[in-house]
Design a protein around this motif. Structure first.
Motif, PDB file in Angstrom:
ATOM      1  N   VAL A 228      45.410-118.606 -20.492  1.00  0.00           N
ATOM      2  CA  VAL A 228      45.713-117.209 -20.789  1.00  0.00           C
ATOM      3  C   VAL A 228      46.988-116.816 -20.060  1.00  0.00           C
ATOM      4  O   VAL A 228      47.070-116.942 -18.835  1.00  0.00           O
ATOM      5  CB  VAL A 228      44.562-116.281 -20.348  1.00  0.00           C
ATOM      6  N   ILE A 229      47.974-116.352 -20.814  1.00  0.00           N
ATOM      7  CA  ILE A 229      49.210-115.849 -20.223  1.00  0.00           C
ATOM      8  C   ILE A 229      49.065-114.332 -20.123  1.00  0.00           C
ATOM      9  O   ILE A 229      48.972-113.641 -21.132  1.00  0.00           O
ATOM     10  CB  ILE A 229      50.439-116.205 -21.082  1.00  0.00           C
ATOM     11  N   VAL A 230      49.020-113.828 -18.899  1.00  0.00           N
ATOM     12  CA  VAL A 230      48.768-112.395 -18.716  1.00  0.00           C
ATOM     13  C   VAL A 230      50.051-111.595 -18.874  1.00  0.00           C
ATOM     14  O   VAL A 230      50.141-110.684 -19.685  1.00  0.00           O
ATOM     15  CB  VAL A 230      48.130-112.140 -17.338  1.00  0.00           C
ATOM     16  N   GLU A 231      51.032-111.893 -18.070  1.00  0.00           N
ATOM     17  CA  GLU A 231      52.353-111.270 -18.197  1.00  0.00           C
ATOM     18  C   GLU A 231      53.397-112.358 -17.977  1.00  0.00           C
ATOM     19  O   GLU A 231      53.258-113.154 -17.045  1.00  0.00           O
ATOM     20  CB  GLU A 231      52.560-110.170 -17.151  1.00  0.00           C
ATOM     21  N   ALA A 232      54.417-112.378 -18.818  1.00  0.00           N
ATOM     22  CA  ALA A 232      55.458-113.397 -18.670  1.00  0.00           C
ATOM     23  C   ALA A 232      56.772-112.859 -19.210  1.00  0.00           C
ATOM     24  O   ALA A 232      56.857-112.506 -20.389  1.00  0.00           O
ATOM     25  CB  ALA A 232      55.077-114.668 -19.418  1.00  0.00           C
TER      26      ALA A 232
ATOM     27  N   SER B 157      44.382-121.539 -11.614  1.00  0.00           N
ATOM     28  CA  SER B 157      45.678-120.868 -11.540  1.00  0.00           C
ATOM     29  C   SER B 157      46.524-121.552 -10.471  1.00  0.00           C
ATOM     30  O   SER B 157      46.159-122.621  -9.974  1.00  0.00           O
ATOM     31  CB  SER B 157      45.503-119.377 -11.255  1.00  0.00           C
ATOM     32  N   GLY B 158      47.660-120.930 -10.121  1.00  0.00           N
ATOM     33  CA  GLY B 158      48.621-121.594  -9.259  1.00  0.00           C
ATOM     34  C   GLY B 158      48.813-120.998  -7.886  1.00  0.00           C
ATOM     35  O   GLY B 158      49.722-121.398  -7.172  1.00  0.00           O
ATOM     36  N   MET B 159      47.994-120.022  -7.491  1.00  0.00           N
ATOM     37  CA  MET B 159      48.025-119.399  -6.164  1.00  0.00           C
ATOM     38  C   MET B 159      49.372-118.753  -5.844  1.00  0.00           C
ATOM     39  O   MET B 159      49.688-118.527  -4.666  1.00  0.00           O
ATOM     40  CB  MET B 159      47.640-120.404  -5.068  1.00  0.00           C
ATOM     41  N   ALA B 160      50.165-118.453  -6.864  1.00  0.00           N
ATOM     42  CA  ALA B 160      51.441-117.780  -6.629  1.00  0.00           C
ATOM     43  C   ALA B 160      51.199-116.289  -6.444  1.00  0.00           C
ATOM     44  O   ALA B 160      50.099-115.781  -6.661  1.00  0.00           O
ATOM     45  CB  ALA B 160      52.381-118.025  -7.814  1.00  0.00           C
ATOM     46  N   LEU B 161      52.249-115.587  -6.053  1.00  0.00           N
ATOM     47  CA  LEU B 161      52.174-114.133  -5.978  1.00  0.00           C
ATOM     48  C   LEU B 161      51.913-113.555  -7.366  1.00  0.00           C
ATOM     49  O   LEU B 161      52.137-114.205  -8.381  1.00  0.00           O
ATOM     50  CB  LEU B 161      53.494-113.569  -5.423  1.00  0.00           C
ATOM     51  N   GLY B 162      51.459-112.332  -7.417  1.00  0.00           N
ATOM     52  CA  GLY B 162      51.313-111.642  -8.690  1.00  0.00           C
ATOM     53  C   GLY B 162      50.051-111.989  -9.437  1.00  0.00           C
ATOM     54  O   GLY B 162      48.935-111.937  -8.893  1.00  0.00           O
TER      55      GLY B 162
ATOM     56  N   SER C 115      53.279-113.721 -14.332  1.00  0.00           N
ATOM     57  CA  SER C 115      54.494-113.532 -13.556  1.00  0.00           C
ATOM     58  C   SER C 115      54.193-113.312 -12.079  1.00  0.00           C
ATOM     59  O   SER C 115      53.214-112.666 -11.712  1.00  0.00           O
ATOM     60  CB  SER C 115      55.256-112.324 -14.110  1.00  0.00           C
ATOM     61  N   ARG C 116      55.077-113.856 -11.225  1.00  0.00           N
ATOM     62  CA  ARG C 116      54.991-113.547  -9.797  1.00  0.00           C
ATOM     63  C   ARG C 116      55.245-112.067  -9.549  1.00  0.00           C
ATOM     64  O   ARG C 116      54.729-111.490  -8.602  1.00  0.00           O
ATOM     65  CB  ARG C 116      56.013-114.381  -9.009  1.00  0.00           C
ATOM     66  N   GLY C 117      56.057-111.456 -10.396  1.00  0.00           N
ATOM     67  CA  GLY C 117      56.341-110.025 -10.264  1.00  0.00           C
ATOM     68  C   GLY C 117      55.478-109.190 -11.188  1.00  0.00           C
ATOM     69  O   GLY C 117      55.936-108.168 -11.710  1.00  0.00           O
ATOM     70  N   ALA C 118      54.248-109.612 -11.382  1.00  0.00           N
ATOM     71  CA  ALA C 118      53.351-108.911 -12.311  1.00  0.00           C
ATOM     72  C   ALA C 118      53.206-107.447 -11.924  1.00  0.00           C
ATOM     73  O   ALA C 118      53.170-107.089 -10.740  1.00  0.00           O
ATOM     74  CB  ALA C 118      51.980-109.591 -12.325  1.00  0.00           C
ATOM     75  N   SER C 119      53.112-106.601 -12.938  1.00  0.00           N
ATOM     76  CA  SER C 119      52.900-105.176 -12.722  1.00  0.00           C
ATOM     77  C   SER C 119      51.465-104.931 -12.273  1.00  0.00           C
ATOM     78  O   SER C 119      50.603-105.823 -12.366  1.00  0.00           O
ATOM     79  CB  SER C 119      53.157-104.422 -14.031  1.00  0.00           C
TER      80      SER C 119
ATOM     81  N   ASN D  11      57.808-101.705 -23.866  1.00  0.00           N
ATOM     82  CA  ASN D  11      58.956-101.424 -23.011  1.00  0.00           C
ATOM     83  C   ASN D  11      58.991-102.292 -21.758  1.00  0.00           C
ATOM     84  O   ASN D  11      59.909-102.176 -20.959  1.00  0.00           O
ATOM     85  CB  ASN D  11      58.938 -99.950 -22.594  1.00  0.00           C
ATOM     86  N   SER D  12      57.971-103.135 -21.590  1.00  0.00           N
ATOM     87  CA  SER D  12      57.863-103.915 -20.362  1.00  0.00           C
ATOM     88  C   SER D  12      58.606-105.242 -20.474  1.00  0.00           C
ATOM     89  O   SER D  12      58.317-106.063 -21.349  1.00  0.00           O
ATOM     90  CB  SER D  12      56.389-104.188 -20.037  1.00  0.00           C
ATOM     91  N   VAL D  13      59.559-105.458 -19.557  1.00  0.00           N
ATOM     92  CA  VAL D  13      60.255-106.738 -19.494  1.00  0.00           C
ATOM     93  C   VAL D  13      59.271-107.851 -19.154  1.00  0.00           C
ATOM     94  O   VAL D  13      59.417-108.994 -19.619  1.00  0.00           O
ATOM     95  CB  VAL D  13      61.386-106.670 -18.439  1.00  0.00           C
ATOM     96  N   GLN D  14      58.249-107.523 -18.355  1.00  0.00           N
ATOM     97  CA  GLN D  14      57.276-108.525 -17.934  1.00  0.00           C
ATOM     98  C   GLN D  14      56.460-109.076 -19.096  1.00  0.00           C
ATOM     99  O   GLN D  14      55.841-110.136 -18.964  1.00  0.00           O
ATOM    100  CB  GLN D  14      56.321-107.919 -16.893  1.00  0.00           C
ATOM    101  N   SER D  15      56.431-108.383 -20.228  1.00  0.00           N
ATOM    102  CA  SER D  15      55.612-108.837 -21.360  1.00  0.00           C
ATOM    103  C   SER D  15      56.424-109.425 -22.505  1.00  0.00           C
ATOM    104  O   SER D  15      55.853-109.779 -23.541  1.00  0.00           O
ATOM    105  CB  SER D  15      54.761-107.666 -21.883  1.00  0.00           C
ATOM    106  N   LYS D  16      57.741-109.526 -22.348  1.00  0.00           N
ATOM    107  CA  LYS D  16      58.575-110.053 -23.433  1.00  0.00           C
ATOM    108  C   LYS D  16      58.142-111.461 -23.841  1.00  0.00           C
ATOM    109  O   LYS D  16      58.024-111.780 -25.025  1.00  0.00           O
ATOM    110  CB  LYS D  16      60.051-110.059 -23.009  1.00  0.00           C
TER     111      LYS D  16
END
Length: 393
Positions: A225-229, A145-150, A118-122, A257-262
């Motif tokens: 590898v999907i780290v957080e999505a 990878s894609g050089m995006a934020l996060g 995620s770009r908004g990775a924790s 409880n993390s939305v980032q990991s749903k």
């Protein structure tokens, strides 16, 4: 028209990967393609009127200024008939007929793993992305990878800090640095690995270009590898491409409880391989494994705690008993930024939880996690199970 000019015109036309492949199958060479008519393109390669218009425009343009810009920026065009076109990318259902590269492609890139999130990775997600990338780099494995934020940026950063090769696949033109704050990261990736885009110079990134480029991230990789999505995430699109391409899909578990990991948890329910360490990836992809290498640049702890040196065939002879001498003084602690110094002062050889460090330091959790990552990369602290830390120096 010369072959190089014809390839550049075809790349700049942006007719789409599948349409480009149909054109090559029908006409064999870009020069022959451009010499044909829109009627031929439609009849023999099923091009749409819009694609035909773009191809006509590219064929009639003076691309000398584009070529001059590419040369000045050190960017080259890798075409379908180039010997160094990656074999893994060539094998996907919709490979680009050509793509732009700043940097170098290497034989070692055949052993590549994609890390996206995620770009908004924790802070946890960024930490894990950097940790896995550094561990892979320590094995001589290229990180894509894609050089995006996060999470993407953390993966590139972890790999670079460990002295490894990393490839960044952009969602815009090869000369468009997005996000702009990654200008330095862009140059560092290009200096030791490669920045890649199938879009020509000046092509802006758009909402639809990122899902399309994700197939190249997975296409260059033996596994992703999907780290957080979150549930609706570009990282999940990359996972979908990977499955279509026959690549392995891995996912890192997060907090319930993390939305980032749903989205990551859904992948695990659907059969993705769970990843807690680099060894989990190597166990699933033995063809990627190689003897551990010692990367040159930054000092720091081993990020891949699960990889150990092989046992010797026979025990070495006992060393002579050393004479008692005064213990050597500990090495001096390097000069640190104030926030790193403050957190290091709070740590000792007794493990402390990150929540306690947040409370004692008065710093926000995001800053504490980011600072702990920097201290760990510098080899000053070590993370223990349960998100606890100890001081090493």
């Amino acid at each position: 028209m010369q072959a190089a000019e014809a390839w550049l015109a075809l790349a700049c036309a942006q007719v789409g990967a599948r349409a480009g492949q149909r054109l090559l199958e029908a006409f064999q060479h870009p020069g022959t393609i451009l010499a044909a008519s829109p009627r031929d393109w439609t009849a023999r390669a099923r091009l749409t009127p819009e694609a035909c218009a773009r191809l006509v425009d590219a064929a009639n343009r003076d691309l000398s200024a584009v070529q001059t810009r590419l040369t000045r920026l050190g960017i080259r065009l890798v075409t379908w008939d180039d010997a160094d076109y990656p074999a893994a990318l060539r094998a996907i259902p919709d490979p680009p007929v050509a793509f732009f590269v700043k940097g170098t492609l290497a034989e070692a890139d055949a052993r590549a793993i994609g890390i996206v999130g995620s770009r908004g990775a924790s802070p946890y997600g960024r930490h894990v992305a950097a940790e896995l990338a550094a561990g892979l780099a320590g094995r001589g494995i290229t990180v894509v990878s894609g050089m995006a934020l996060g999470a993407d940026a953390a993966a590139h950063e972890g790999c670079l800090r460990a002295g490894g090769r990393t490839l960044a696949v952009l969602g815009g033109g090869i000369d468009i640095i997005y996000p702009p704050e990654h200008a330095e990261l862009y140059e560092r990736i290009a200096a030791t690995g490669a920045v890649i885009s199938e879009l020509p110079p000046g092509a802006p990134a758009a909402r639809y270009t990122f899902p399309v480029r994700n197939r190249i991230i997975s296409g260059l990789s033996l596994g992703v590898v999907i780290v957080e999505a979150p549930e609706k995430s570009g990282a999940l699109i990359t996972a979908g491409h990977a499955l279509e391409q026959g690549r392995e899909v891995f996912a890192v578990p997060g907090s319930v409880n993390s939305v980032q990991s749903k989205g990551s948890h859904q992948l695990l329910r659907d059969g993705a391989k769970l990843v807690e360490s680099v060894q989990d990836i190597l166990d699933e992809l033995p063809e990627v494994a190689a003897p551990r290498v010692t990367p040159p640049p930054l000092p720091g702890p081993s990020w891949d705690d699960s990889a150990t040196a092989p046992e010797p065939a026979s025990p070495p002879p006992p060393a002579p008993r050393p004479r008692k001498t005064a213990p050597a003084p500990p090495p001096p602690t390097p000069a640190l930024p104030p926030e790193e110094e403050a957190l290091l002062h709070l740590l000792s050889t007794t493990a402390r939880h990150v929540d306690q460090l947040c409370e004692d330091s008065g710093l926000p959790p995001a800053q504490v996690n980011a600072t702990l990552l920097m201290l760990e990369l510098k080899g000053l602290i070590q993370r223990r199970p349960g998100n606890q830390y100890i001081r090493l120096m």
